[in-house]
Enzyme design. Structure first.
Site, short mmCIF file in Angstrom:
data_model
loop_
_atom_site.label_atom_id
_atom_site.label_comp_id
_atom_site.label_asym_id
_atom_site.label_seq_id
_atom_site.Cartn_x
_atom_site.Cartn_y
_atom_site.Cartn_z
NE ARG A 1 0.37 1.40 3.36
CZ ARG A 1 1.16 2.06 3.68
NH1 ARG A 1 2.41 1.73 3.81
NH2 ARG A 1 0.91 3.48 3.86
NE ARG A 40 -5.92 0.93 -1.78
CZ ARG A 40 -5.58 1.62 -0.76
NH1 ARG A 40 -4.05 1.26 -0.69
NH2 ARG A 40 -5.94 2.29 -0.05
CD GLN A 100 -3.32 2.70 6.61
OE1 GLN A 100 -3.95 2.96 7.60
NE2 GLN A 100 -3.74 2.70 5.48
CG ASP A 133 -2.98 8.24 -1.61
OD1 ASP A 133 -3.00 8.73 -0.58
OD2 ASP A 133 -2.68 6.94 -1.97
CG ASN A 178 -2.52 11.74 2.66
OD1 ASN A 178 -1.92 10.74 1.88
ND2 ASN A 178 -1.94 11.83 4.18
O1 MRU Z 1 -4.28 3.17 1.93
P1 MRU Z 1 -3.19 3.37 2.29
O2 MRU Z 1 -2.30 2.96 3.32
O3 MRU Z 1 -2.51 3.01 0.76
O4 MRU Z 1 -2.80 5.24 2.27
C1 MRU Z 1 -1.79 5.78 2.08
C2 MRU Z 1 -1.52 7.13 2.64
O5 MRU Z 1 -2.49 7.56 2.43
C3 MRU Z 1 0.04 7.77 2.10
O6 MRU Z 1 -0.10 9.09 3.04
C4 MRU Z 1 -0.13 8.04 0.69
O7 MRU Z 1 -0.34 7.19 -0.07
C5 MRU Z 1 1.20 8.43 0.49
S1 MRU Z 1 2.56 7.74 0.44
C6 MRU Z 1 3.91 8.10 0.24
#
Ligand code: MRU
Length: 363
Positions: free
Chosen positions: A53, A90, A202, A243, A253
């Site tokens: 992820r 995703r 996370q 993201d 994000n």
């Molecule tokens: O759902 P996730 O764990 O993939 O979300 C990750 C995030 O929101 C991070 O902040 C984003 O991907 C930036 S990662 C360098």
């Protein structure tokens, strides 16, 4: 980065030259386990179940996923089908589409084995480029930490972060955490407030794990604690990942990022977003209207997974049976709440003009 003294990246090509190794992030922080991807379906599943992820890492996984698909059938039809499957896993992170399109362009017009080899070469290039990009971003972002440190006479610089935008979210180094690693590396005292980041935690599971492994002091806080910490001057700056960032600087994000930005604005704390070029969507303007927001299973809210005191991994319910839950995975922070964007080319205002000053070729 180091795991128990051994250098690891989050994704790599195995010694057989075709299958792909990953760290299975669903097992962290309790178990460090690696997994092997051998098919397009393995790659798509690793992304959707979040074994991998983080926007940059899912982009790289998708690139390797295309290679695995082409190995079985290098036709245009299969390439098209595989790209659609991967992009659909995703929807919010633009890196997925970016990686799929970059790889498709690199192998356009090729056939057979030549096409498969070119695909692997491009996927490896995307992975290496991610590492180099994050390193550059680290150096630029660290300047912001150095500036704050100058005024603190040896006291630690307190940085609040949300979700995981560290090396586990990329191939190595990370985005939001990369400047922190850089500052730590050159001896600047830093301390990180880590939002737990419900519902998948996370922050608690991944960010704390990777910061601690590198000896970076950090403290886990409840998602709702950030505003309180900022009101009491316990945060010098916020740095989060993204993201998808639009050309005018709106930032998608992890859900909850917007509320941190609001609290930062109210309390005068600078709010920075670390965005490698692969996370910028050059086609979108208005983040609120145009960025697709992923909705995940309500079970991620009604249940929690963790290790019990006997060392067994368990999933437990925390809501009444039959609870209806809405699980929005991301939110959009408007550009006006973002102090600046840290990119691999430097730091700029969160605006069309700001991004154009660093990426003129894109406008
Ligand atoms: O759902 P996730 O764990 O993939 O979300 C990750 C995030 O929101 C991070 O902040 C984003 O991907 C930036 S990662 C360098």
């Amino acid at each position: 980065m180091q795991v128990n003294g051994k250098h690891f990246r989050t994704i790599w090509l195995e010694d057989d030259g075709w299958s792909v190794g990953i760290i299975d992030q669903t097992q962290l922080p309790h178990v460090f386990e690696v997994a092997r991807l051998e098919t397009l379906e393995d790659a798509a599943q690793a992304i959707s179940t979040m074994q991998v992820r983080g926007a940059p890492l899912i982009g790289v996984t998708a690139a390797y996923g295309l290679c695995l698909a082409l190995r079985q059938d290098p036709s245009d039809e299969n390439l098209e089908r595989a790209g659609e499957i991967l992009v659909d896993t995703r929807p919010t992170a633009v890196n997925l589409r970016w990686a799929v399109e970059s790889l498709r362009r690199a192998i356009d017009g090729m056939v057979g084995q030549e096409r498969v080899e070119a695909a692997y070469s491009k996927a490896s290039h995307i992975a290496e480029d991610d590492v180099a990009t994050c390193r550059r971003l680290a150096r630029h972002g660290a300047e912001l930490i150095f500036e704050v440190a100058d005024g603190k006479r040896g006291e630690a610089v307190n940085i609040l972060t949300h979700c995981n935008a560290g090396w586990l979210a990329t191939v190595d180094w990370g985005t939001a955490l990369a400047p922190i690693y850089r500052a730590h590396e050159v001896g600047i005292p830093v301390h990180v407030w880590v939002d737990e980041t419900r519902p998948r935690n996370q922050g608690a599971a991944l960010t704390v794990w990777e910061l601690a492994a590198h000896g970076v002091p950090c403290t886990l806080v409840a998602d709702n604690a950030g505003g309180h910490l900022m009101q009491h001057r316990k945060v010098d700056l916020c740095i989060v990942g993204t993201d998808r960032t639009t050309v005018r600087g709106d930032v998608a994000n992890k859900i909850g990022t917007y509320l941190k930005a609001l609290a930062a604005r109210d309390t005068g704390v600078p709010f920075y977003v670390a965005a490698p070029y692969s996370s910028i969507d050059w086609k979108l303007e208005d983040g609120l209207l145009e960025i697709p927001i992923e909705q995940r299973s309500g079970e991620e809210l009604t249940q929690v997974r963790g290790m019990d005191n006997e060392g067994t991994m368990r999933t437990v319910s925390i809501a009444p049976p039959g609870t209806t839950a809405a699980n929005f995975a991301f939110d959009v922070t408007p550009a006006r709440l973002v102090t600046a964007i840290i990119t691999d080319r430097g730091i700029c205002p969160a605006s069309r003009e700001g991004l154009a000053s660093l990426f003129p070729g894109r406008f």
